[in-house]
Design a protein around this motif. Structure first.
Motif, PDB file in Angstrom:
ATOM      1  N   PRO A 156     -38.511 -18.075  49.387  1.00 27.04           N
ATOM      2  CA  PRO A 156     -37.858 -17.985  50.692  1.00 27.04           C
ATOM      3  C   PRO A 156     -37.341 -16.560  50.902  1.00 27.04           C
ATOM      4  CG  PRO A 156     -36.461 -19.163  49.123  1.00 27.04           C
ATOM      5  CD  PRO A 156     -37.779 -18.923  48.446  1.00 27.04           C
ATOM      6  N   PRO A 157     -37.138 -16.147  52.152  1.00 23.43           N
ATOM      7  CA  PRO A 157     -36.681 -14.774  52.434  1.00 23.43           C
ATOM      8  C   PRO A 157     -35.417 -14.375  51.662  1.00 23.43           C
ATOM      9  CG  PRO A 157     -37.302 -15.870  54.474  1.00 23.43           C
ATOM     10  CD  PRO A 157     -37.376 -16.905  53.382  1.00 23.43           C
ATOM     11  N   SER A 158     -34.514 -15.329  51.426  1.00 20.76           N
ATOM     12  CA  SER A 158     -33.275 -15.011  50.710  1.00 20.76           C
ATOM     13  C   SER A 158     -33.539 -14.647  49.249  1.00 20.76           C
ATOM     14  CB  SER A 158     -32.305 -16.193  50.767  1.00 20.76           C
ATOM     15  OG  SER A 158     -32.873 -17.320  50.108  1.00 20.76           O
ATOM     16  N   SER A 159     -34.702 -15.021  48.730  1.00 19.34           N
ATOM     17  CA  SER A 159     -35.015 -14.738  47.326  1.00 19.34           C
ATOM     18  C   SER A 159     -35.882 -13.505  47.118  1.00 19.34           C
ATOM     19  CB  SER A 159     -35.675 -15.963  46.681  1.00 19.34           C
ATOM     20  OG  SER A 159     -34.720 -16.986  46.520  1.00 19.34           O
TER      21      SER A 159
ATOM     22  N   GLN B  22     -41.458  -4.706  48.096  1.00 23.34           N
ATOM     23  CA  GLN B  22     -41.107  -4.819  49.506  1.00 23.34           C
ATOM     24  C   GLN B  22     -42.244  -5.458  50.299  1.00 23.34           C
ATOM     25  OE1 GLN B  22     -39.870  -1.013  50.900  1.00 23.34           O
ATOM     26  NE2 GLN B  22     -38.271  -1.858  52.196  1.00 23.34           N
ATOM     27  N   GLY B  23     -41.894  -6.461  51.118  1.00 26.38           N
ATOM     28  CA  GLY B  23     -42.875  -7.103  51.969  1.00 26.38           C
ATOM     29  C   GLY B  23     -43.666  -8.222  51.299  1.00 26.38           C
ATOM     30  N   VAL B  24     -43.389  -8.494  50.013  1.00 22.27           N
ATOM     31  CA  VAL B  24     -44.096  -9.550  49.275  1.00 22.27           C
ATOM     32  C   VAL B  24     -43.092 -10.659  48.949  1.00 22.27           C
ATOM     33  CG1 VAL B  24     -45.389 -10.098  47.169  1.00 22.27           C
ATOM     34  CG2 VAL B  24     -45.708  -7.884  48.289  1.00 22.27           C
ATOM     35  N   ASN B  25     -43.431 -11.908  49.279  1.00 21.84           N
ATOM     36  CA  ASN B  25     -42.481 -13.009  49.041  1.00 21.84           C
ATOM     37  C   ASN B  25     -42.726 -13.652  47.672  1.00 21.84           C
ATOM     38  OD1 ASN B  25     -44.878 -14.271  49.756  1.00 21.84           O
ATOM     39  ND2 ASN B  25     -43.852 -15.971  50.785  1.00 21.84           N
ATOM     40  N   ALA B  26     -42.757 -12.788  46.650  1.00 19.89           N
ATOM     41  CA  ALA B  26     -42.944 -13.232  45.272  1.00 19.89           C
ATOM     42  C   ALA B  26     -42.230 -12.234  44.365  1.00 19.89           C
ATOM     43  CB  ALA B  26     -44.427 -13.279  44.920  1.00 19.89           C
TER      44      ALA B  26
ATOM     45  N   THR C 267     -36.348 -21.878  39.389  1.00 16.13           N
ATOM     46  CA  THR C 267     -35.662 -22.898  40.186  1.00 16.13           C
ATOM     47  C   THR C 267     -34.603 -22.247  41.068  1.00 16.13           C
ATOM     48  OG1 THR C 267     -36.063 -24.583  38.515  1.00 16.13           O
ATOM     49  CG2 THR C 267     -34.261 -25.008  40.064  1.00 16.13           C
ATOM     50  N   LEU C 268     -33.823 -21.335  40.502  1.00 18.70           N
ATOM     51  CA  LEU C 268     -32.783 -20.653  41.282  1.00 18.70           C
ATOM     52  C   LEU C 268     -33.401 -19.798  42.389  1.00 18.70           C
ATOM     53  CD1 LEU C 268     -30.334 -19.578  38.427  1.00 18.70           C
ATOM     54  CD2 LEU C 268     -29.996 -21.409  40.107  1.00 18.70           C
ATOM     55  N   LEU C 269     -34.505 -19.128  42.085  1.00 18.91           N
ATOM     56  CA  LEU C 269     -35.163 -18.307  43.099  1.00 18.91           C
ATOM     57  C   LEU C 269     -35.712 -19.151  44.253  1.00 18.91           C
ATOM     58  CD1 LEU C 269     -37.073 -15.777  40.820  1.00 18.91           C
ATOM     59  CD2 LEU C 269     -35.353 -15.180  42.549  1.00 18.91           C
ATOM     60  N   ARG C 270     -36.209 -20.333  43.929  1.00 20.31           N
ATOM     61  CA  ARG C 270     -36.811 -21.191  44.963  1.00 20.31           C
ATOM     62  C   ARG C 270     -35.771 -21.963  45.758  1.00 20.31           C
ATOM     63  NH1 ARG C 270     -41.539 -22.118  41.270  1.00 20.31           N
ATOM     64  NH2 ARG C 270     -43.169 -20.891  42.250  1.00 20.31           N
ATOM     65  N   GLY C 271     -34.556 -22.049  45.199  1.00 14.16           N
ATOM     66  CA  GLY C 271     -33.510 -22.876  45.816  1.00 14.16           C
ATOM     67  C   GLY C 271     -32.785 -22.211  46.941  1.00 14.16           C
TER      68      GLY C 271
ATOM     69  N   ASP D  64     -34.644 -10.708  48.901  1.00 15.90           N
ATOM     70  CA  ASP D  64     -33.568  -9.755  49.185  1.00 15.90           C
ATOM     71  C   ASP D  64     -32.764  -9.636  47.888  1.00 15.90           C
ATOM     72  OD1 ASP D  64     -30.865  -8.872  49.694  1.00 15.90           O
ATOM     73  OD2 ASP D  64     -31.259  -9.162  51.833  1.00 15.90           O
ATOM     74  N   ILE D  65     -32.894  -8.502  47.213  1.00 16.64           N
ATOM     75  CA  ILE D  65     -32.308  -8.345  45.877  1.00 16.64           C
ATOM     76  C   ILE D  65     -30.805  -8.591  45.869  1.00 16.64           C
ATOM     77  CG2 ILE D  65     -31.917  -6.727  43.979  1.00 16.64           C
ATOM     78  CD1 ILE D  65     -34.730  -5.579  44.595  1.00 16.64           C
ATOM     79  N   ASP D  66     -30.087  -8.098  46.880  1.00 17.15           N
ATOM     80  CA  ASP D  66     -28.635  -8.317  46.913  1.00 17.15           C
ATOM     81  C   ASP D  66     -28.300  -9.806  47.001  1.00 17.15           C
ATOM     82  OD1 ASP D  66     -27.906  -5.588  46.715  1.00 17.15           O
ATOM     83  OD2 ASP D  66     -28.297  -5.315  48.858  1.00 17.15           O
ATOM     84  N   MET D  67     -29.095 -10.543  47.770  1.00 14.87           N
ATOM     85  CA  MET D  67     -28.871 -11.991  47.882  1.00 14.87           C
ATOM     86  C   MET D  67     -29.199 -12.701  46.566  1.00 14.87           C
ATOM     87  SD  MET D  67     -30.135 -12.733  51.787  1.00 14.87           S
ATOM     88  CE  MET D  67     -29.457 -14.365  51.998  1.00 14.87           C
ATOM     89  N   VAL D  68     -30.237 -12.241  45.884  1.00 14.67           N
ATOM     90  CA  VAL D  68     -30.598 -12.816  44.577  1.00 14.67           C
ATOM     91  C   VAL D  68     -29.471 -12.568  43.580  1.00 14.67           C
ATOM     92  CG1 VAL D  68     -32.183 -12.661  42.597  1.00 14.67           C
ATOM     93  CG2 VAL D  68     -33.091 -12.686  44.936  1.00 14.67           C
ATOM     94  N   ILE D  69     -28.947 -11.358  43.562  1.00 14.41           N
ATOM     95  CA  ILE D  69     -27.845 -11.021  42.647  1.00 14.41           C
ATOM     96  C   ILE D  69     -26.676 -11.972  42.876  1.00 14.41           C
ATOM     97  CG2 ILE D  69     -26.076  -9.271  42.135  1.00 14.41           C
ATOM     98  CD1 ILE D  69     -28.333  -7.138  42.600  1.00 14.41           C
ATOM     99  N   ASN D  70     -26.318 -12.211  44.141  1.00 12.40           N
ATOM    100  CA  ASN D  70     -25.198 -13.113  44.461  1.00 12.40           C
ATOM    101  C   ASN D  70     -25.507 -14.558  44.097  1.00 12.40           C
ATOM    102  OD1 ASN D  70     -23.500 -11.078  45.382  1.00 12.40           O
ATOM    103  ND2 ASN D  70     -24.330 -11.182  47.445  1.00 12.40           N
ATOM    104  N   LYS D  71     -26.730 -15.006  44.405  1.00 13.27           N
ATOM    105  CA  LYS D  71     -27.142 -16.378  44.084  1.00 13.27           C
ATOM    106  C   LYS D  71     -27.108 -16.598  42.565  1.00 13.27           C
ATOM    107  CE  LYS D  71     -30.942 -17.904  46.086  1.00 13.27           C
ATOM    108  NZ  LYS D  71     -32.326 -18.319  46.405  1.00 13.27           N
TER     109      LYS D  71
END
Length: 158
Positions: free
Chosen positions: A73-76, A128-132, A154-158, A78-85
């Motif tokens: 998902p887009p939130s995963s 950048q620009g890749v959803n993986a 699991t955390l990345l997909r959630g 975005d590195i800053d969002m991943v760090i927070n998640k």
């Protein structure tokens, strides 16, 4: 120890076997349920950058697991969002850096430790620009490495 010993070279199972006994009737109900290793990640999992680098170098390359997590998902992505998640799930940010000679790619490092003191180190590569993202996970606890990698996925997909 909370963890049962594993046969040498065998991966850990995510399955927990449960038995519930009715004390009045004596009947026993047996079942199994899968658990997520991230449930065991401890708030004590952070480490200093220098300790991370030392640990990373000391872990044998045979204890390295690789994989790619796609359709994020887009939130995963975005590195800053991943760090927070990840932080909310006791997966701790260590450092991030651009990949040399690879425009738009960035590598991020994380550490985690279970309540039983198993340590896992992770390197995630984003483009950048890749959803993986690519995951490289290192641990001395090779039997649990696949479960830790699955936890990150699991955390990345959630």
């Amino acid at each position: 120890s909370m963890l049962a010993p594993l046969a040498n070279g065998q991966p850990a199972s995510p399955q927990v076997q449960v038995a519930i006994k009715n004390m009045q009737t004596g009947n026993v109900f047996y079942f199994a349920v899968n658990f997520n290793l991230e449930a065991l990640f401890s708030a004590e999992g952070t480490m200093e950058r220098s300790s991370f680098i030392e640990s990373w170098k000391s872990i044998d390359d045979r204890n390295e697991l690789y994989g790619t997590v796609s359709d994020l998902p887009p939130s995963s992505v975005d590195i800053d969002m991943v760090i927070n998640k990840f932080k909310a799930n006791n997966v701790f940010f260590i450092a991030r850096r651009p990949v040399p000679n690879a425009e738009g790619q960035e590598v991020v490092y994380f550490s985690m430790r279970t309540v039983t003191n198993m340590e896992f180190l992770a390197e995630l590569t984003f483009k950048q620009g890749v959803n993986a993202c690519k995951i490289c996970l290192k641990t001395e606890n090779a039997a649990y490495g696949a479960l830790a990698k699955q936890a990150l996925e699991t955390l990345l997909r959630g």
